[in-house]
Design an enzyme around this catalytic site. Structure first.
Site, PDB file in Angstrom:
ATOM      1  N   GLY A  97       0.839  -1.197   0.000  1.00 53.67           N
ATOM      2  CA  GLY A  97       0.000   0.000   0.000  1.00 53.67           C
ATOM      3  C   GLY A  97       0.865   1.234   0.000  1.00 53.67           C
ATOM      4  N   CYS A 137       5.503  -5.908   1.392  1.00 50.75           N
ATOM      5  CA  CYS A 137       5.850  -4.499   1.265  1.00 50.75           C
ATOM      6  C   CYS A 137       5.288  -3.687   2.444  1.00 50.75           C
ATOM      7  CB  CYS A 137       5.381  -3.981  -0.096  1.00 50.75           C
ATOM      8  SG  CYS A 137       6.134  -2.421  -0.518  1.00 50.75           S
ATOM      9  N   TYR A 138       4.284  -2.836   2.227  1.00 51.14           N
ATOM     10  CA  TYR A 138       3.704  -2.129   3.380  1.00 51.14           C
ATOM     11  C   TYR A 138       3.209  -3.149   4.413  1.00 51.14           C
ATOM     12  CZ  TYR A 138       0.753   0.716   6.342  1.00 51.14           C
ATOM     13  OH  TYR A 138       0.201   1.324   7.435  1.00 51.14           O
ATOM     14  N   HIS A 191       7.378  -7.527  -4.088  1.00 55.75           N
ATOM     15  CA  HIS A 191       6.034  -7.958  -4.504  1.00 55.75           C
ATOM     16  C   HIS A 191       6.110  -9.286  -5.256  1.00 55.75           C
ATOM     17  CE1 HIS A 191       3.664  -4.366  -3.485  1.00 55.75           C
ATOM     18  NE2 HIS A 191       4.811  -3.738  -3.640  1.00 55.75           N
ATOM     19  N   GLU A 230       3.728 -11.030  -6.250  1.00 57.87           N
ATOM     20  CA  GLU A 230       2.565 -11.254  -7.122  1.00 57.87           C
ATOM     21  C   GLU A 230       2.753 -10.714  -8.527  1.00 57.87           C
ATOM     22  OE1 GLU A 230       2.748  -9.594  -4.407  1.00 57.87           O
ATOM     23  OE2 GLU A 230       1.843  -7.617  -4.493  1.00 57.87           O
ATOM     24  N   SER A 286     -25.068  -8.917 -24.658  1.00 54.94           N
ATOM     25  CA  SER A 286     -24.407  -8.138 -25.699  1.00 54.94           C
ATOM     26  C   SER A 286     -23.796  -9.047 -26.747  1.00 54.94           C
ATOM     27  CB  SER A 286     -23.295  -7.297 -25.071  1.00 54.94           C
ATOM     28  OG  SER A 286     -22.268  -8.150 -24.606  1.00 54.94           O
ATOM     29  N   GLY A 287     -23.731 -10.340 -26.422  1.00 55.13           N
ATOM     30  CA  GLY A 287     -23.034 -11.240 -27.335  1.00 55.13           C
ATOM     31  C   GLY A 287     -21.574 -11.377 -26.946  1.00 55.13           C
ATOM     32  N   GLY A 288     -21.128 -10.563 -26.001  1.00 57.74           N
ATOM     33  CA  GLY A 288     -19.765 -10.696 -25.488  1.00 57.74           C
ATOM     34  C   GLY A 288     -19.681 -11.887 -24.539  1.00 57.74           C
ATOM     35  N   ASP A 345     -18.656 -12.159 -21.382  1.00 61.67           N
ATOM     36  CA  ASP A 345     -19.061 -12.016 -19.978  1.00 61.67           C
ATOM     37  C   ASP A 345     -20.579 -12.143 -19.804  1.00 61.67           C
ATOM     38  OD1 ASP A 345     -16.407 -11.498 -19.795  1.00 61.67           O
ATOM     39  OD2 ASP A 345     -16.629  -9.334 -19.549  1.00 61.67           O
ATOM     40  N   LYS A 367     -11.074 -12.328 -16.237  1.00 61.35           N
ATOM     41  CA  LYS A 367     -11.539 -12.636 -17.603  1.00 61.35           C
ATOM     42  C   LYS A 367     -11.246 -14.084 -18.034  1.00 61.35           C
ATOM     43  CE  LYS A 367     -12.984 -10.927 -21.653  1.00 61.35           C
ATOM     44  NZ  LYS A 367     -14.137 -10.033 -21.814  1.00 61.35           N
TER      45      LYS A 367
END
Ligand code: XMP
Length: 520
Positions: free
Chosen positions: A59, A86-87, A177, A179, A230-232, A234, A376
């Site tokens: 942070g 880190c923090y 970090h 990650e 929407s056809g997307g 998600d 995603k």
């Protein structure tokens, strides 16, 4: 709190830009975790959440700040492994009796190398295969004295306490970090951490599906739900999942705004109505949208018109469903993460993104968002789990405002027709060359300029177009795709031969930033 049947890891968020990536790394290890901002993590919360392990994120704050963010002291009494990053490391040392010093020439930002001490711990299994390990540092302050019970297991030039641990209590604290991508072996560290905490890696997509279905049923009861399709990927995955949970209590509304790609409306309607037997209202509102957009060339004005009309139209047709109490959305985890804003203000609006914002309040609807814990590619994995065809799941993202933002300047039906045809040829070329899955997104933009050409013995005066293809991990940054010259030459020839109205083809080689992926 959403899940109760799995071992759970709690990430306490102190506002790092990369906290989501911690969650991401853990999900890759099939560990169920939740991120909660430090303000929400009270003694009572900890007791109810009952984590099997805790991670303190990084942070931007300094432990010297007034009211510096801290976890409740009771977290150290729970008897569970803790990893401070880190923090998170600094706050841990600060609270447990160590010391932190302010930067003054010892700040480290970027790549650094950590070398090991003589002693080894399980957290570092598979680390230090070389004499030093590359990590990513981003800190101003640093720990200057470790807390009682801790030992040092790795150092870097500006972080003498790069890796520390109190092995007896299973408390670990690192200055870098693990990650981020620039700590190439960071995943190993998380893997070791969850292993020593006793996680079995039981959080799979199959388990997610079952639980999501149970939760949707619980939330919705026998009420009706509407979903803007929407056809997307998600919204499609959300719709299929919800349909599996509540069947025909779900109705999807698919608004054709006249700005879709070649055959898009047919494909979506066929798949959802015919293949999945889902109640689907398909409305053709292209006259309305294209009418309102006529003569508009400012990108933000276009986006705002489309956004507003979408809400109006959706609302109009949603009332046909009668008495729906819920609106389903394909909101993803990166969109909803509750993070602590230290910056004190919203970031600059580059583009007004189109979604159904404002609709739930306007219609008095509650939200169903079954993907809000997923990234995603996890949504794609869930889609596969639900049996959606790969050809659909692997589709490139397509923006809500559709072709409008690929048609800089005035939008006319003539230009949209030309654009649709050119786009179809381009995508066909990409598929034929086996490149579709390597590319995050590819499309054609039609340029608001006509240029002179010669075809056969005739002069032409037609539109120019730009091909765009980018690689990206999340759409936030992107690189142009390095097509071969042969591919580009062949594609340009095909477009000019097959699409009446285009006589010049260019390739956009701008990365993001400074460009954006779409042209508007
Ligand atoms: P930009 O152009 O901002 O695009 O670099 C990043 C990603 O977002 C998509 N995009 C949108 N998606 N509504 C959406 O649903 C929008 O208004 C919108 N604008 C851009 C874009 O296609 C790319 O994948």
């Amino acid at each position: 709190m959403s899940d109760t049947s799995h071992d759970r890891l709690l990430i306490i968020d102190f506002g790092s830009q990369v906290t989501q990536l911690i969650a991401r790394r853990l999900r890759e290890l099939n560990v169920y975790c939740e991120i909660h901002p430090y303000q929400n993590v009270t003694d009572a919360f900890l007791a109810e959440f009952a984590p099997k392990a805790v991670i303190f994120s990084g942070g931007p704050a300094s432990v010297f700040d007034d009211g510096a963010p801290q976890p409740p002291a009771s977290v150290f009494e729970m008897g569970v492994p803790i990893l401070g990053i880190c923090y998170g490391q600094q706050v841990m040392m600060h609270m447990l009796g160590g010391k932190v010093e302010q930067g003054h020439g010892t700040a480290e930002f970027g790549r650094a190398y950590v070398t090991p001490s003589d002693a080894r711990i399980d957290l570092l299994n598979g680390w230090f295969l070389e004499a030093k390990e590359q990590v990513w540092m981003s800190h101003g302050d640093h720990v200057s004295q470790i807390a009682p019970g801790f030992e040092v297991y790795g150092t870097s030039p500006n972080a003498p306490f790069a890796i520390t641990a109190d092995v007896a209590r299973n408390f670990f604290a690192v200055q870098f970090h693990p990650e981020v991508h620039h700590t190439p072996n960071g995943k190993t560290l998380y893997e070791n951490f969850v292993k020593l905490a006793g996680f079995t890696g039981d959080w799979t997509m199959g388990a997610y599906r079952e639980e999501a279905i149970r939760k949707i049923r619980e939330q919705v009861g026998d009420a009706k739900v509407i979903c803007g399709l929407s056809g997307g990927v998600d919204s499609s995955v959300a719709a299929v999942l919800i349909h599996e949970a509540i069947g025909d209590q779900l109705t999807c509304v698919f608004v054709d705004h006249g700005l879709l790609r070649h055959n898009e409306a047919d494909e979506v309607v066929t798949m959802f109505r015919d293949h999945y037997n889902m109640p689907l209202i398909h409305v053709d509102e292209s006259d309305l949208f294209l009418g309102e957009l006529e003569g508009q060339s400012d990108p933000e004005t276009k986006r705002k018109i489309i956004g507003k009309l979408f809400i109006d139209v959706f609302q109009k047709h949603a009332t046909e469903v009668g008495g729906a109490k819920f609106l389903a959305q394909g909101t993803l985890y990166p969109d909803v993460i509750e993070s602590v804003s230290f910056s004190g203000g919203p970031s600059v609006t580059i583009k007004s993104h189109h979604n159904v914002g404002g609709l739930p309040e306007k219609m008095g609807l509650k939200l169903v968002e079954p993907l809000r814990e997923l990234f995603k590619d996890e949504v794609r994995a869930l889609g596969r789990e639900l049996g959606l065809p790969d050809s659909f799941i692997g589709r490139h993202p397509f923006p809500g405002p559709g072709l409008a933002i690929r048609c800089p300047g005035d939008i006319t039906r003539e230009k949209l027709d030309i654009l649709r045809k050119a786009d179809a040829v381009y995508i066909d070329q990409i598929r034929k060359h086996g490149l579709y899955d390597e590319i995050w997104q590819a499309f054609v933009a039609i340029l608001p300029v006509r240029t002179v050409g010669v075809m056969g013995d005739f002069r032409t005066y037609d539109y120019a177009c730009a091909l765009r293809a980018v690689t990206s991990v999340d759409g936030m940054t992107a690189d142009y795709y390095p097509f071969s010259h042969e591919f580009l030459g062949e594609t340009a020839t095909r477009i000019i031969n097959e699409v009446k109205g285009i006589n010049r083809v260019t390739y956009d080689i701008t990365s993001k930033p400074p460009g954006t992926i779409e042209w508007e």
